[in-house]
Design a protein around this motif. Structure first.
Motif, short mmCIF file in Angstrom:
data_model
loop_
_atom_site.label_atom_id
_atom_site.label_comp_id
_atom_site.label_asym_id
_atom_site.label_seq_id
_atom_site.Cartn_x
_atom_site.Cartn_y
_atom_site.Cartn_z
N LYS A 1 0.83 -1.22 0.00
CA LYS A 1 0.00 0.00 0.00
C LYS A 1 0.85 1.26 0.00
CE LYS A 1 -3.98 -1.86 2.50
NZ LYS A 1 -4.52 -1.98 3.86
N ARG A 2 2.12 1.09 -0.24
CA ARG A 2 3.06 2.22 -0.20
C ARG A 2 3.04 2.92 1.15
NH1 ARG A 2 2.92 5.26 -5.89
NH2 ARG A 2 3.29 3.48 -7.22
N VAL A 3 2.98 2.10 2.20
CA VAL A 3 3.07 2.64 3.55
C VAL A 3 4.35 2.09 4.17
CG1 VAL A 3 2.03 2.64 5.84
CG2 VAL A 3 0.59 2.91 3.82
N TYR A 4 5.16 2.97 4.73
CA TYR A 4 6.44 2.56 5.29
C TYR A 4 6.53 2.98 6.75
CZ TYR A 4 7.12 2.31 0.28
OH TYR A 4 6.96 2.03 -1.04
N ALA A 5 7.62 2.63 7.39
CA ALA A 5 7.77 2.97 8.82
C ALA A 5 8.10 4.45 8.97
CB ALA A 5 8.86 2.11 9.43
N ASP A 6 7.48 5.09 9.96
CA ASP A 6 7.86 6.46 10.30
C ASP A 6 9.26 6.43 10.90
OD1 ASP A 6 5.30 7.39 9.58
OD2 ASP A 6 4.52 6.82 11.54
N ALA A 7 10.06 7.44 10.59
CA ALA A 7 11.44 7.41 11.08
C ALA A 7 12.02 8.82 11.18
CB ALA A 7 12.32 6.56 10.14
N VAL A 8 13.05 8.96 12.01
CA VAL A 8 13.84 10.19 12.05
C VAL A 8 15.30 9.79 12.16
CG1 VAL A 8 12.28 11.90 13.06
CG2 VAL A 8 13.54 10.35 14.55
N SER A 9 16.17 10.69 11.75
CA SER A 9 17.58 10.43 12.03
C SER A 9 18.32 11.74 12.26
CB SER A 9 18.21 9.56 10.93
OG SER A 9 18.77 10.33 9.93
N LEU A 10 19.31 11.65 13.17
CA LEU A 10 20.21 12.76 13.44
C LEU A 10 21.52 12.42 12.74
CD1 LEU A 10 19.75 13.30 17.28
CD2 LEU A 10 18.40 14.20 15.40
N GLN A 11 22.10 13.41 12.07
CA GLN A 11 23.31 13.17 11.30
C GLN A 11 24.47 13.99 11.86
OE1 GLN A 11 23.03 13.33 6.92
NE2 GLN A 11 24.54 14.96 7.01
N PHE A 12 25.62 13.34 12.01
CA PHE A 12 26.83 14.03 12.48
C PHE A 12 28.00 13.61 11.59
CE2 PHE A 12 24.12 13.18 16.13
CZ PHE A 12 24.02 14.42 16.73
N PRO A 13 29.07 14.43 11.55
CA PRO A 13 30.29 13.93 10.91
C PRO A 13 30.82 12.75 11.73
CG PRO A 13 30.44 16.30 11.37
CD PRO A 13 29.24 15.78 12.10
N VAL A 14 31.52 11.81 11.09
CA VAL A 14 32.03 10.64 11.82
C VAL A 14 33.03 11.09 12.88
CG1 VAL A 14 33.31 8.48 11.62
CG2 VAL A 14 31.59 9.08 9.92
N THR A 15 33.89 12.03 12.50
CA THR A 15 34.78 12.62 13.50
C THR A 15 34.59 14.12 13.49
OG1 THR A 15 36.49 12.63 11.81
CG2 THR A 15 36.62 10.89 13.46
N VAL A 16 34.55 14.71 14.68
CA VAL A 16 34.35 16.15 14.77
C VAL A 16 35.72 16.81 14.73
CG1 VAL A 16 33.39 18.02 16.15
CG2 VAL A 16 32.28 15.78 16.11
N GLY A 17 36.05 17.42 13.59
CA GLY A 17 37.36 18.03 13.42
C GLY A 17 37.35 19.49 13.84
N ALA A 18 38.53 20.10 13.82
CA ALA A 18 38.63 21.50 14.23
C ALA A 18 38.28 22.43 13.08
CB ALA A 18 40.04 21.78 14.72
N GLY A 19 38.56 22.03 11.85
CA GLY A 19 38.36 22.90 10.70
C GLY A 19 36.90 22.97 10.29
N PRO A 20 36.62 23.78 9.27
CA PRO A 20 35.23 23.92 8.82
C PRO A 20 34.76 22.75 7.95
CG PRO A 20 36.65 25.30 7.49
CD PRO A 20 37.53 24.64 8.51
N GLU A 21 35.68 21.89 7.55
CA GLU A 21 35.30 20.84 6.61
C GLU A 21 34.41 19.80 7.26
OE1 GLU A 21 38.41 19.14 4.25
OE2 GLU A 21 39.42 21.08 4.15
#
Lengths: 249, 497
Positions: free
Chosen positions: B336-356
């Motif tokens: 029926k084109r019904v899927y699970a409700d979901a959320v996700s939080l995204q972070f960089p794998v490592t938090v570096g000092a630079g802006p990248e």
């Protein structure tokens, strides 16, 4: 009216008036950092003016001195001794208790374009390139209309119907979508620059422009060469801007 | 050529809006009741073809080139049926149409056109009316409202009773989150499914967020939709105002979107229960979400437009409390084109000092992202991703997720260890890039069909120090001492002179 002849009151009035003019007289409001610079200039000018000769300087200092030493100003003196430290203390508190804000993201908004790009497996020189669709003036209105249709189906979500960057998706995007009405965007760029930006999108930006943050897709996946040139024609036509020309050799 | 994310263009815009509003007010005052001034349809046509036809179509039938991508669909002017009016007759007044063009239709793709001159806008009004001249033959009569009743606890209480008595909840839901039992059966006059308004998000009200606007919608109804006029169904006429005041009490007039989430420093445990009183002590930050339109399938009409975020941490753990509206708690049924409700939080794998940082859309092949996810029926999981279709679950995840669903709203607490070796570690005082994604499975959202944000920031506040209570008195004392010294020196000089 000795009151108006007092150099001190004159100086204070000039500073207050200058502040009011800067803070409320200019629309849209000027940033605080700019107001601070201008006020500093005004203060310096006032100081030079009041200290220009010794009579004037004495007249300026008189009320300050009398507040500091005259016995009949004891009440005012006492009040100042309480109010000023309290104000300074409050300022220190507001600074110490302030919540930090998100760090400013310094990025090059219009980085230098590459001399050439790979577009769908073919090398396209950006340097010196003009919009090929402009050559045939007869078909131009048709091309603009085609560009408008591409815009409304693809670009409008972020850049908006008014081409002002206030599309429906703009509130969640940082950096915000470009405002084409702004004379600082497409009006100061060559059309081939726009071609590069549209074809390669956010991921095609150099590092100093933060390619990781821009939500601009690389449109070469969806639009062919002609369609990108058409939408560029539309951007200039709809905003009434003109592209920057290449300097004659 | 560098710049920050300044606020001045927006200030300019609001100034322009104010100017537009003032000129509108002036027009209303100048022309008797604002009903008289009429535009020139022939002049309106040129502007219409340029600015309105891309959505509404050259023929005014709501079938412009963009129409099929938009939900709600652009208005079909040939029917002469208009949602927003302040008249008791079928058709809106010129002023009503002008107001819609000027203010746009919040919550839809119709933007405010305040930058066009008023003459231009009036000409377009005249041209739009010409698509259905028969509908506008009758002179419009203003809809009368009972005398204004201002909001008060009594009025809101009475409004709440009336809200149920006249069955607003059947479509709009018990708490107004567009989750009423009839919601899935609603159709507009053209037979297309139509969603009821989410009454807790007043900034998306098509006709404006003020109690006056709401009372007028209740009195006139919304033409072309299942929303009827309630002026005769309430017990007493002034009940219209009580219901309007109740609806206005359900949510703020503006979402005040944030770009920074601050995690509170806590000594004790972080409660797993999303309804725990603890979470009420932290002010939520509203994060705007928009459709993912970069990769296929593109989501032009996302179901979830906002997540309210709270965060807290102690020495061992970090917890995120997320609140978002979703009309149904969906059980997956791909047929029926019904899927699970979901959320996700995204972070960089490592938090570096630079802006990248990684590419905002779930990273790319060069650099991946870390995802802290929750899915209805599955609970919390952790994953790394190199793009929206390249998600790799992390084995042995110890993240926990506790969710409750009630009256069209999810509340979720996502928790994990604060410092880890295999995933981003969260240290106080550091600005960590964070992005959000959400899926309404009931609206067919799954995979790349989602709503999302670009990179924002998360910051763990430093544990409360008493610096802010020690430094200011010290500064005040020092200033006082310095002033006393100046006075003494001045007096001594005067005596010597």
């Amino acid at each position: 009216m000795t009151l108006f002849r007092s150099r001190f009151l004159q100086a204070a009035a000039v500073v207050v008036l200058a502040f009011c003019a800067l803070r409320f007289g200019i629309q849209p409001p000027v940033p605080w950092s700019v107001i601070k610079i201008y006020l500093f200039v005004v203060l310096a000018a006032v100081f030079i003016y009041v200290s220009s000769d010794s009579d004037s300087w004495r007249s300026f200092l008189a009320p300050i001195r009398s507040t500091l030493v005259d016995p009949d100003r004891r009440v005012l003196r006492g009040a100042l001794m309480i109010v000023v430290p309290l104000l300074v203390g409050y300022y220190a508190y507001s600074q110490a208790a302030a919540r930090p804000e998100a760090p400013p993201e310094l990025r090059a908004v219009h980085p230098a374009p590459p001399a050439s790009i790979q577009f769908r497996g073919k090398e396209l020189s950006i340097q010196g390139l003009d919009n090929p669709l402009r050559k045939d003036a007869a078909t131009l209105p048709k091309q603009v209309a085609a560009g408008g249709e591409i815009y409304i189906r693809n670009c409008v979500y972020c850049h908006g119907d008014n081409l002002d960057g206030h599309g429906r998706f703009a509130p969640a995007l940082n950096p915000p979508p470009a405002n084409f009405q702004d004379p600082g965007t497409i009006a100061m760029l060559q059309e081939s620059y726009l071609f590069w930006r549209i074809a390669k999108g956010g991921p095609g930006l150099p590092k100093e422009s933060g390619p990781w943050s821009s939500a601009m897709p690389a449109w070469e996946d969806r639009l062919d060469e002609t369609r990108i040139w058409q939408v560029i024609l539309y951007l200039y036509d709809a905003t009434g801007q003109h592209p920057r020309r290449w300097e004659a050799k | 050529m560098t710049k920050g994310t300044g606020g001045t263009p927006r200030a300019g815009r609001s100034a322009r809006r104010l100017a537009a509003l003032l000129s509108l007010l002036a027009a209303v005052v100048a022309t008797p009741a604002g009903w008289a001034a009429t535009g020139d349809p022939n002049r309106g046509r040129e502007l219409y073809d340029r600015r309105c036809a891309p959505c509404h179509g050259v023929k005014g039938d709501g079938n412009g080139p963009a129409a099929e991508l938009l939900d709600p669909r652009p208005r079909d002017f040939t029917t002469g049926v208009f949602k927003i009016r302040t008249t008791s007759t079928k058709a809106p007044s010129d002023q009503d149409l002008l107001a819609v063009i000027t203010n746009g239709m919040p919550g839809t793709y119709m933007p405010p056109w305040g930058e066009l001159s008023e003459t231009d806008r009036r000409n377009v009004v005249a041209y739009i009316k010409a698509f259905a001249p028969d509908r506008f033959k009758e002179a419009p009569t203003p809809q009368a409202l009972p005398p204004v009743v201002r909001a008060s606890p009594e009025s809101v209480k009475r409004g709440r009773e009336m809200f149920e008595a006249i069955e607003c909840n059947k479509c709009h839901g018990t708490e107004g989150r567009a989750d009423g039992p009839s919601r899935s059966e609603l159709k507009d006059d053209w037979g297309r499914p139509i969603k009821p308004a989410n009454l807790t998000k007043r900034w998306t009200f098509r006709g404006g967020p003020a109690p006056e606007d709401i009372a007028m919608r209740l009195a006139t109804g919304v033409n072309g939709t299942p929303m009827p006029s309630f002026i005769d169904s309430v017990e007493k006429p002034e009940d219209i105002w009580h219901v309007a005041n109740y609806i206005a009490s359900l949510g703020p007039a503006s979402p005040n979107y944030a770009t920074l989430v601050t995690a509170a420093a806590v000594r004790g445990a972080l409660p797993d229960d999303p309804n725990a009183d603890f979470w009420k002590t932290i002010a939520p930050e509203n994060i705007a979400l928009v459709g993912q339109v970069t990769v296929d399938p593109r989501n032009f009409n996302p179901a979830i437009d906002m997540v309210a975020v709270r965060a807290a941490y102690n020495d061992r753990e970090i917890a995120f409390h997320l609140t978002w509206d979703d009309a149904t708690q969906s059980t997956p049924d791909p047929a029926k084109r019904v899927y699970a409700d979901a959320v996700s939080l995204q972070f960089p794998v490592t938090v570096g000092a630079g802006p990248e940082r990684p590419y905002f859309l779930m990273g790319d092949d060069a650099e991946g992202v870390y995802l802290l996810r929750w899915e209805n029926g599955k609970g919390a999981t952790e994953a790394t991703a190199n793009g929206p279709t390249k998600i790799t679950p992390m084995p042995g995840s110890e993240a926990t997720g506790t969710a409750v669903f009630r009256n069209g709203q999810y509340r979720l607490v996502l928790k994990r260890a604060r410092v880890r070796k295999d995933a981003p570690a969260f240290a106080p005082g550091v600005f960590v890039p964070i992005a959000f994604q959400a899926w309404d499975g009931g609206a067919g959202e799954t995979g790349p069909k989602m709503s999302l944000t670009s990179w924002y920031y998360l910051r763990l506040e430093e544990p409360q120090s008493n610096r802010r209570f020690v430094v200011p008195p010290l500064v005040a004392l020092l200033t006082g001492a310095a002033m006393a010294l100046i006075v003494r020196t001045a007096r001594r000089w005067t005596e010597n002179a």
